[in-house]
Design an enzyme around this catalytic site. Sequence first.
Site, mmCIF file in Angstrom:
data_model
loop_
_atom_site.group_PDB
_atom_site.id
_atom_site.type_symbol
_atom_site.label_atom_id
_atom_site.label_comp_id
_atom_site.label_asym_id
_atom_site.label_seq_id
_atom_site.Cartn_x
_atom_site.Cartn_y
_atom_site.Cartn_z
ATOM 1 N N ARG A 133 -3.158 3.158 8.619
ATOM 2 C CA ARG A 133 -3.455 1.984 7.801
ATOM 3 C C ARG A 133 -2.279 1.022 7.795
ATOM 4 O O ARG A 133 -1.142 1.444 7.627
ATOM 5 C CB ARG A 133 -3.726 2.427 6.351
ATOM 6 C CG ARG A 133 -4.519 3.712 6.238
ATOM 7 C CD ARG A 133 -4.552 4.277 4.821
ATOM 8 N NE ARG A 133 -5.238 3.403 3.891
ATOM 9 C CZ ARG A 133 -5.290 3.626 2.575
ATOM 10 N NH1 ARG A 133 -4.668 4.675 2.043
ATOM 11 N NH2 ARG A 133 -5.930 2.797 1.789
ATOM 12 N N GLY B 22 -6.123 -10.405 8.437
ATOM 13 C CA GLY B 22 -5.597 -10.747 9.758
ATOM 14 C C GLY B 22 -4.821 -9.603 10.354
ATOM 15 O O GLY B 22 -4.579 -9.562 11.559
ATOM 16 N N LYS C 56 0.830 -1.200 0.000
ATOM 17 C CA LYS C 56 0.000 0.000 0.000
ATOM 18 C C LYS C 56 0.868 1.255 0.000
ATOM 19 O O LYS C 56 0.653 2.172 -0.802
ATOM 20 C CB LYS C 56 -0.902 -0.017 1.239
ATOM 21 C CG LYS C 56 -2.133 0.833 1.128
ATOM 22 C CD LYS C 56 -2.974 0.745 2.411
ATOM 23 C CE LYS C 56 -3.733 -0.555 2.497
ATOM 24 N NZ LYS C 56 -4.296 -0.789 3.845
ATOM 25 N N SER D 75 10.860 -43.397 -15.757
ATOM 26 C CA SER D 75 9.738 -42.532 -15.441
ATOM 27 C C SER D 75 9.564 -42.587 -13.927
ATOM 28 O O SER D 75 9.355 -43.665 -13.363
ATOM 29 C CB SER D 75 8.482 -43.031 -16.143
ATOM 30 O OG SER D 75 7.387 -42.241 -15.739
ATOM 31 N N GLY E 84 7.764 -42.606 -10.833
ATOM 32 C CA GLY E 84 6.389 -42.757 -10.349
ATOM 33 C C GLY E 84 6.336 -42.138 -8.966
ATOM 34 O O GLY E 84 6.552 -42.789 -7.956
ATOM 35 N N MET F 181 -4.228 -5.459 11.282
ATOM 36 C CA MET F 181 -5.110 -4.490 11.911
ATOM 37 C C MET F 181 -5.951 -3.733 10.878
ATOM 38 O O MET F 181 -5.493 -3.373 9.816
ATOM 39 C CB MET F 181 -4.294 -3.478 12.702
ATOM 40 C CG MET F 181 -5.160 -2.709 13.687
ATOM 41 S SD MET F 181 -4.335 -1.251 14.316
ATOM 42 C CE MET F 181 -4.650 -0.099 12.985
ATOM 43 N N CYS G 108 5.547 -39.234 -13.690
ATOM 44 C CA CYS G 108 4.158 -39.548 -14.019
ATOM 45 C C CYS G 108 3.282 -39.667 -12.785
ATOM 46 O O CYS G 108 2.221 -40.233 -12.839
ATOM 47 C CB CYS G 108 4.085 -40.822 -14.833
ATOM 48 S SG CYS G 108 4.647 -42.262 -13.927
ATOM 49 N N TYR H 253 10.218 -34.687 -19.603
ATOM 50 C CA TYR H 253 8.788 -34.418 -19.710
ATOM 51 C C TYR H 253 8.090 -34.710 -18.389
ATOM 52 O O TYR H 253 8.583 -35.470 -17.569
ATOM 53 C CB TYR H 253 8.148 -35.258 -20.821
ATOM 54 C CG TYR H 253 8.098 -36.727 -20.518
ATOM 55 C CD1 TYR H 253 7.036 -37.257 -19.781
ATOM 56 C CD2 TYR H 253 9.108 -37.591 -20.934
ATOM 57 C CE1 TYR H 253 6.994 -38.598 -19.473
ATOM 58 C CE2 TYR H 253 9.075 -38.929 -20.629
ATOM 59 C CZ TYR H 253 8.018 -39.437 -19.893
ATOM 60 O OH TYR H 253 7.976 -40.754 -19.564
ATOM 61 N N ARG I 275 -3.720 -1.386 -6.522
ATOM 62 C CA ARG I 275 -2.924 -2.627 -6.508
ATOM 63 C C ARG I 275 -3.401 -3.499 -7.661
ATOM 64 O O ARG I 275 -4.485 -3.293 -8.206
ATOM 65 C CB ARG I 275 -3.098 -3.368 -5.183
ATOM 66 C CG ARG I 275 -4.539 -3.791 -4.952
ATOM 67 C CD ARG I 275 -4.722 -4.473 -3.618
ATOM 68 N NE ARG I 275 -6.119 -4.326 -3.223
ATOM 69 C CZ ARG I 275 -6.591 -4.595 -2.024
ATOM 70 N NH1 ARG I 275 -5.799 -4.998 -1.078
ATOM 71 N NH2 ARG I 275 -7.867 -4.458 -1.749
ATOM 72 N N HIS J 224 -8.443 -43.629 -4.178
ATOM 73 C CA HIS J 224 -8.796 -44.205 -5.477
ATOM 74 C C HIS J 224 -9.773 -43.284 -6.219
ATOM 75 O O HIS J 224 -9.580 -42.954 -7.386
ATOM 76 C CB HIS J 224 -9.417 -45.592 -5.260
ATOM 77 C CG HIS J 224 -9.852 -46.259 -6.519
ATOM 78 N ND1 HIS J 224 -11.144 -46.167 -7.001
ATOM 79 C CD2 HIS J 224 -9.165 -46.989 -7.435
ATOM 80 C CE1 HIS J 224 -11.228 -46.835 -8.133
ATOM 81 N NE2 HIS J 224 -10.041 -47.347 -8.431
HETATM 82 P P1 ADP Z 1 -7.639 -2.225 3.615
HETATM 83 O O1 ADP Z 1 -6.221 -2.628 3.713
HETATM 84 O O2 ADP Z 1 -8.560 -3.086 4.414
HETATM 85 O O3 ADP Z 1 -8.090 -2.007 2.201
HETATM 86 P P2 ADP Z 1 -7.335 0.623 3.853
HETATM 87 O O4 ADP Z 1 -6.168 1.080 4.628
HETATM 88 O O5 ADP Z 1 -7.224 0.657 2.385
HETATM 89 O O6 ADP Z 1 -7.750 -0.811 4.371
HETATM 90 O O7 ADP Z 1 -8.556 1.490 4.311
HETATM 91 C C1 ADP Z 1 -9.863 1.150 4.005
HETATM 92 C C2 ADP Z 1 -10.609 2.344 3.488
HETATM 93 O O8 ADP Z 1 -10.531 3.418 4.388
HETATM 94 C C3 ADP Z 1 -10.062 2.916 2.199
HETATM 95 O O9 ADP Z 1 -10.494 2.242 1.084
HETATM 96 C C4 ADP Z 1 -10.638 4.311 2.237
HETATM 97 O O10 ADP Z 1 -11.960 4.303 1.767
HETATM 98 C C5 ADP Z 1 -10.619 4.631 3.701
HETATM 99 N N1 ADP Z 1 -9.466 5.478 3.999
HETATM 100 C C6 ADP Z 1 -8.232 5.115 4.375
HETATM 101 N N2 ADP Z 1 -7.448 6.186 4.533
HETATM 102 C C7 ADP Z 1 -8.207 7.258 4.245
HETATM 103 C C8 ADP Z 1 -7.976 8.652 4.201
HETATM 104 N N3 ADP Z 1 -6.800 9.159 4.489
HETATM 105 N N4 ADP Z 1 -8.987 9.446 3.840
HETATM 106 C C9 ADP Z 1 -10.200 8.940 3.536
HETATM 107 N N5 ADP Z 1 -10.484 7.641 3.564
HETATM 108 C C10 ADP Z 1 -9.498 6.804 3.907
HETATM 109 MG MG MG Z 2 -7.797 -0.739 0.971
#
Ligand code: ADP
Ligand code: MG
Length: 906
Positions: A99, A108, A28, A798, A800, A110, A865, A885, A372, A490
Amino acid sequence: MSNSKNVYLFGNGKAEGTAGMKNLLGGKGANLAEMNLIGVPVPPGFTITTEMCIEYNKLGKEKTKEMLQAEVEAAIAAVEDIMNKKFGDSENPLLVSVRSGARASMPGMMDTVLNLGMNDVTVEALAKKSGNDRFAWDSYRRFVQMYGDVVLGMKPTNKEDHDPFEEIIDHLKEEKGYKEDLQMTTDDLKELVKRFKAVVKERLDKEFPTCPWEQLYGAVFAVFESWMNDRAIYYRKLNNIPEEWGTAVNVQAMVFGNMGDNSATGVAFTRDAATGEDLFNGEYLINAQGEDVVAGIRTPQQITIIGSKRWAELQNKTEEDRKNNFPSLEESMPEAYAQLNEIQQKLEDHYKDMQDIEFTIEDGKLWMLQTRNGKRTGAAMVKIAMDMLDEGRIDEKQALGRMEAGKLDELLHPVFQKEAMKNAHVLAKGLPASPGASTGQIVFFADTAEEWANEGKKVILVRVETSPEDLRGMNVAKGILTARGGMTSHAAVVARGMGKCCVSGAGTVLIDYKAKTMIANGKTFNEGDWISLNGSTGEVYEGKIDTQEAELSGDFAKLMAICDKHTRMHVRTNADTPKDARVARNFGAQGIGLCRTEHMFFEGDRIKAMREMILAEDLEGRKKALEKILPYQREDFEGIFEAMNGFPVTVRLLDPPLHEFVPHEEANQAEMAAEMGISAAVVKNRVDSLHEFNPMLGHRGCRLGITYPEITEMQTRAIIEAALNLKAKGVDAKPEIMIPLIGTLAEFENQESIIRATAEKVFAERNDKIEYMVGTMIEIPRAALTADKIAGKAEFFSFGTNDLTQMTFGYSRDDAGKFLPEYLDRNILKNDPFQILDQEGVGQLVEMGTAKGRSTRPNLKVGICGEHGGEPNSVMFCNKVGINYVSCSPFRVPIARVAAAQAAVQ
Ligand code: ADP
Ligand code: MG
Ligand code: MG
């Protein structure tokens, strides 16, 4: 460490990071930097490196804060400058989001915290500055809730518990008689904040933090800590992600999609992730924030008009209704849409791949928050790569690199019709043993399956487990469900070979053969009831769900042609029938790597002749019985050789232990006795004498051919005669006769001399000749260890790898189901070695056997094989150790071709 740079700024068209710095900045963070650099509007912010995450988990809060403080303060100041706001200010406060973001996107970790920096002072400032009380208090209550949940740990950890904040919202709505969140007034939102803080105090015995800096470090450290939570650890284990990677933290100025009706938030794909169609698409919500779009609280609307119209059609909405109540972004905010459309194209052009993007519109102004490479289906994967190749954006090697070979499976098998899936109800879950979708009526016995199929019915064969006696029933069934057995049972192996949908080991399904019932999910099903199977997911559904055939597109053919151009290894198939051979050839198999002959003994009347042979008292009796089988075998071989015209066919001589062929039930024994004119007691005696304590290590493979040379003679004759018959018709048959289960050179020599003598005899009789080879299967560790000696005589090897895995690990394939699942759960084994070749152990035998074999015979042809021949990782390994192969079941041929080509261009 203290001198190194831990914080990377981005904003206003500049960035200290780039897309290439994913290891340090996470996916990200690296892309936020890159978007800045290419002129895409992104709220300014900074990324704290993944290295700091590792430091934090070693050093703890105090030390980490010391290391970071100066850089974080400088970074916040830089963001303040760009935004012209101040963090924690009582007049014009800067709010931020915090984020997480590892190298690979990882569930998993935060959750994101939005609107950080809110407190009783800044909320008033925000209200005043925006002139929008409701927006300010909505942001505040969202913040307290998110911070409470993810940073203070108030989010429930098990399914039965309720989120305390959601409970408070529900109560308040109930008190006021509201149906929707949007009905809440500013006063209600104020009340929520009060109650939220009270519940925090009550649960944690401390006040909700009001200092923005305390909030910030609290959130940053919570992200670092989440790297070590159970969910993250579990996910890493599953996906082989090393702990040393760590996660980065992104702190970014907030932009607000919840500022009113000229604001919105959304997610989009630059192309269709399901079909690959080059069509920008996505969803948005007006006056909303963050994950509202995916949270399912309100119905999101489509971004483009065309998408919106398609959506309305599926929803049975009139154009009127759509336009008034669910307009597209293109209609509701045409200017912002035009910008978004331009940017999505720019991003795709830049990354040269389909992008999954997140955006927010604040009072008409568009901001990008994430990009992404988008996840996609197998069909979309192929189409997008081939389209981008056509568009000249990527080259052939890059297109190959875009393939996740295993995903091609989705393209080759029937699938459920989308519409029909709507009311589907899952009854049980087993292993996804053989992919595809199927629907049919339940039958419990192979002969019923045949009868019903002959009447034109669609049947699903439901068995506790299957055995070779069920083959004919399996062959006519639309799908196979077993209650017991693993991925190499089987049922699983045979079904994959047939390209037939199979769910195996559905342990919760109770089968009663006597009553002809199956109990699943508390409900009893009778013979004739409809069920449906998804062999790609292991799901068993109640009732009839219509399926449709997979259609292979021109893109698929194009991809295959590219594979052939770049590959070094050939791909052959494991096929026992002309039909399978043709299917595989259509998928591009260049020969048969394993043609098992035992199946040929089970069909129709042959089993009787086979039983006669086994039950015979003496050599004469055996020869007489074998003579009956010979024409059948010859005919089978002719069919297969013809289907593979011009390509080699490796025929394995009879392998399984004899007891698999004899009748075990009294009634069948009596029938057999009558047929042969001997007493039932004699039959029973003979059957009992064939009993083995450990058939896998018993009288099978070349051991059979050595003790009953007449079997080897008969099979050789059938092979050579078939090839000569075809030669007369102008068909080029290339038989490779393979001796199974060799452990010593002497075993090989014994069988080879029988084969060569028989072949010479047939040549003399016919006064004609063909080329053929004699080689062996390497599936006993001793054979691999003495491969140099064996290659002195054997013309090809071959591996197996099914048996080789069984014998190297000492795991009985038939019994491993009892402990393998637990081994995998407890991480004693990383993978099921019967599915993914154990490169460390079994792979060593393959590598060594190949090298030793070639030390004696430099041009030794080597293949594998086992089931591994169609597994991408294992195919890569085979390429590395110089195998000629791989051979796999017909429907895995395209997967192996892609994996082989990828290995070659790497
Ligand atoms: P995830 O990894 O679960 O996608 P993100 O970090 O992308 O989480 O955050 C989820 C959502 O939070 C983003 O898609 C966006 O809509 C909102 N968000 C994150 N940062 C900002 C920000 N600085 N301003 C406005 N919205 C935000
Ligand atoms: Mg996101
Ligand atoms: Mg074997």
